[in-house]
Design an enzyme around this catalytic site. Structure first.
Site, PDB file in Angstrom:
ATOM      1  N   ALA A  84       9.021   5.973   6.837  1.00  0.00           N
ATOM      2  CA  ALA A  84       9.717   5.175   7.864  1.00  0.00           C
ATOM      3  C   ALA A  84       9.601   3.604   7.296  1.00  0.00           C
ATOM      4  O   ALA A  84       8.447   3.306   7.267  1.00  0.00           O
ATOM      5  CB  ALA A  84       9.094   5.382   9.304  1.00  0.00           C
TER       6      ALA A  84
ATOM      7  N   GLY B 271     -11.622  -1.300   1.937  1.00  0.00           N
ATOM      8  CA  GLY B 271     -10.668  -0.802   0.905  1.00  0.00           C
ATOM      9  C   GLY B 271     -11.131   0.407   0.361  1.00  0.00           C
ATOM     10  O   GLY B 271     -11.255   1.391   0.872  1.00  0.00           O
TER      11      GLY B 271
ATOM     12  N   LYS C 100     -13.238  -5.230  11.410  1.00  0.00           N
ATOM     13  CA  LYS C 100     -14.170  -3.877  10.693  1.00  0.00           C
ATOM     14  C   LYS C 100     -15.550  -3.854  11.229  1.00  0.00           C
ATOM     15  O   LYS C 100     -16.212  -2.726  11.140  1.00  0.00           O
ATOM     16  CB  LYS C 100     -14.032  -4.445   9.259  1.00  0.00           C
ATOM     17  CG  LYS C 100     -12.917  -4.569   8.733  1.00  0.00           C
ATOM     18  CD  LYS C 100     -12.682  -5.556   7.513  1.00  0.00           C
ATOM     19  CE  LYS C 100     -11.321  -5.412   6.654  1.00  0.00           C
ATOM     20  NZ  LYS C 100     -11.292  -6.243   5.721  1.00  0.00           N
TER      21      LYS C 100
ATOM     22  N   ASP D 134     -10.666 -10.763  10.992  1.00  0.00           N
ATOM     23  CA  ASP D 134     -10.686  -9.614  10.112  1.00  0.00           C
ATOM     24  C   ASP D 134     -11.966  -8.688  10.082  1.00  0.00           C
ATOM     25  O   ASP D 134     -12.109  -7.523  10.190  1.00  0.00           O
ATOM     26  CB  ASP D 134     -10.076  -9.923   8.854  1.00  0.00           C
ATOM     27  CG  ASP D 134     -10.317  -8.905   7.624  1.00  0.00           C
ATOM     28  OD1 ASP D 134      -9.162  -7.971   7.951  1.00  0.00           O
ATOM     29  OD2 ASP D 134     -11.025  -8.731   6.943  1.00  0.00           O
TER      30      ASP D 134
ATOM     31  N   VAL E  30       0.596  -1.207   0.062  1.00  0.00           N
ATOM     32  CA  VAL E  30       0.005   0.072  -0.071  1.00  0.00           C
ATOM     33  C   VAL E  30       0.942   1.282  -0.014  1.00  0.00           C
ATOM     34  O   VAL E  30       0.402   2.402  -0.917  1.00  0.00           O
ATOM     35  CB  VAL E  30      -0.935  -0.140   1.336  1.00  0.00           C
ATOM     36  CG1 VAL E  30      -1.791   1.058   1.296  1.00  0.00           C
ATOM     37  CG2 VAL E  30      -1.853  -1.140   0.878  1.00  0.00           C
TER      38      VAL E  30
END
Lengths: 428, 428
Positions: free
Chosen positions: A42, A131, A202, A198, A13
């Site tokens: 970073a 997403g 959400k 997951d 990403v």
């Protein structure tokens, strides 16, 4: 004066964010009102980052997020630590934050939002759920004058892909999982997806936004995955005109005093818009008092779609910053608590392998009645030793339904409970 | 200090806005940061307004929109005048504006946006397209860092209801229209809906937002309604695994130099998410470079859903006002022009009644080739005098396809052109 962005993480990403900022620099500048510029990235190991200007790289993330010239911090590392400490340090230093970190938001969103409110900075996180689908901001902003009653989401692409294969090809779970792994839709260790972790993270984020309650965390979400879903379940669903989907469901209680938040497989009528969400796509269905039924559909994962959501947030927080404003969240908490799964009102589909003898149905019906669960419909399939009784209950507290199934399992006229799955109902 | 709203119009939507502001006053105050209050309501005839505080009513709309204590003007009168003059006067007096007026935005959005930019106030219009579906702000804000290539929308509920009935019940157009009228889905004079005028106005608004070009007006939209759609067309679509939908399509040209904007019936594969949009629901499908495919689905009309969208906008502009900021639109124009329908790349489905004689196909193929249109597939149905040749072209300029059909009509081997409809194609 350019808007300077610090990027934490440069994986799939992150590198795509760098690419898009570079590619769309003129358009972004026009839309924000000032140029946007990556001021530092970073990473854990400098020699591993590819395709980005090496002079931007640093391994000292803490120094980067507090650097005076940085305006916005974009966190795409994921996980709880060091992401939480870095975000809190950035907020403390007056930076606005964009994050895609669902695990952190689900576990400790309250702390992050409180810090952002106090500091008067933005904390945006569109990429954390579904997403690229613009979902969180519409929930927060466009439905600000409305009242959400229920949210049902297909928020995990891997499990939707597997269930879709099982449905369309009559394949079993294991076979479909292997196919998903071969195609890159599922990871080598698929636990987080197939066990619903997951989706549960959400669900917590969605519940918080939809019901304006900061109290919900991932630990409050009742969670069942899809590993127990069989080809027989799918066939049983088909016979009822349904498909099986793994849904994240956030629902206001009838008395409006609490919310239920859960992730489990559901039989859903084929006519429902969520039923036609195929492959690894995501979709979130919202039932609101005034707006009615809404659905948001799109790609739920992938580097480019996720980066697109991050970029949308970057533009928004940059604009806010330029205007000297920020959007506080969680300041006006409804304080709605989360009720137990046992108190949640659901309906069950139960398929029983029984001996085709007089009195079976009456015995089964008696067990349902004992728990004050009423039966919506019954259908008998087969005859003799192969007989199957398929029952769908009316809505009842989940605990009563669960006890009903326990009793059915223990009864000697029931050879086997072949399939148990919740059925989601929709009023017209 | 309350945020004061002037309401223009108090019909179905307006009175619902008053009701919601009243009912949700506490929640709205919490979300905005200050209470919101209706300061006045302009109506044409005071004795006709019902269910609202009579002391708020006035017939002098112009005095109301320029009243010094008013912060936000909500326009739900519709039509071009006096709406335009009132909105411009409100903007000139420094008020932010929320409107649901698609006709006005489609005809003269450029003037309104320029005035709002100059005055530094907001002009929000979520309710003008697809009712309660949060669509325009996601397009504008969430996809701000993305690049939209195509938008396909079912933006008129009446025509979707009629086509859905024709598809599910094999009914003809007239019969389905009458049913829609009886159920209140279609008006006594259905022209604006069935001839595509309503959808064309929305297409212009969508194209402007999606491609950041202020140039598009309703007059630039190629428009064909559904009055010519026959039961035979629907059956022909079914035979190909398609459904017929009236779509508003906004598409970037291949060379990225212009956009095409059109409204016409389309054959769409049943697997496409838009194909499962039933009854009077609306949905808008967006194809973006980074975000991929997105769809926004919901109720496209009705007093309460529309009022919900208006309320969402009111909260947003009130928040912006409190923060002393505004969102300018149209300041950074891509200047993309609109190309003619003839230059738009489309595909045709053509069903021809022909005599089943040797040489027919070769003659027909020759006519296609003459216009440099290549044939994707051909199917022959029936035999002898009842033979039908069904052809689907590869994509080609619409003008070439249209000329091909003209030539087919004129040829003596073609007894009748039984069905002509565009087919929309989707890459994987």
């Amino acid at each position: 004066m350019a808007m300077k962005v610090a990027l934490l993480g440069c994986g799939v990403v992150g590198s795509q964010v760098v690419h898009l900022v570079d590619e769309q620099s003129e358009e972004l500048a026009a839309r924000i009102g000032t140029p946007i510029e990556i001021g530092g990235i970073a990473v854990r190991r400098i020699d591993r980052a590819r395709g980005v200007d090496p002079s931007l790289l640093t391994t000292d993330a803490m120094a980067l997020v507090t650097r005076p010239d940085i305006d916005v911090v974009v966190e795409v590392i994921g996980g709880i630590e060091p992401a939480r400490s870095l975000i809190l340090a950035a907020i403390g230093a007056g930076k606005s934050v964009v994050t895609a970190n669902k695990a952190l938001l689900a576990e400790d969103g309250q702390t992050l939002h409180a810090a952002a409110r106090e500091a008067g900075v933005d904390l945006y996180y569109e990429a954390s759920v579904a997403g690229a689908i613009p979902l969180l901001r519409p929930l927060r902003d466009s439905l600000a004058g409305d009242r959400v009653n229920r949210v049902l989401g297909i928020v995990n692409g891997t499990t939707n892909y597997i269930l879709d294969r099982m449905d369309s090809q009559g394949a079993g779970f294991t076979e479909s999982l292997e196919e998903a792994q071969a195609l890159g839709y599922a990871e080598a260790d698929p636990t987080a997806d197939v066990e619903g972790f997951d989706a549960a993270a959400k669900a917590a984020i969605l519940a918080r936004l939809a019901f304006h309650t900061q109290r919900v965390t991932a630990a409050d979400v009742h969670r069942e995955g899809i590993t127990g879903v069989t080809a027989a379940d799918i066939a049983s669903a088909k016979a009822m005109g349904c498909v099986v989907k793994l849904l994240a469901i956030c629902q206001r209680s009838e008395d409006d005093k609490s919310v239920g938040v859960r992730v489990h497989p559901v039989m859903l009528p084929v006519e429902h818009p969520l039923a036609s969400v195929k492959e690894a796509y995501n979709a979130v269905f919202v039932e609101a008092a005034s707006a009615g039924r809404l659905m948001f559909y799109g790609a739920g994962a992938g580097g480019t779609p996720t980066a697109s959501a991050v970029l949308g947030d970057m533009v928004a927080v940059a604009r806010n910053r330029l205007a000297g404003t920020s959007v506080a969240e969680g300041g006006h908490d409804t304080g709605l608590a989360v009720h137990d799964m046992g108190e949640t009102i659901t309906s069950y589909h139960v398929a029983l392998d029984v001996a085709d003898r007089p009195g079976v149905l009456s015995k089964v019906a008696e067990i349902f009645a004992r728990h004050q669960v009423s039966i919506k419909n019954v259908r008998q399939e087969g005859r003799g030793e192969d007989a199957q009784l398929v029952l769908v209950s009316h809505p009842a507290p989940d605990a009563a339904l669960s006890r009903t199934v326990d009793d059915l399992r223990g009864h000697d006229m029931v050879r086997e409970v072949a399939s148990v799955m919740r059925v989601e109902t929709f009023s017209d």
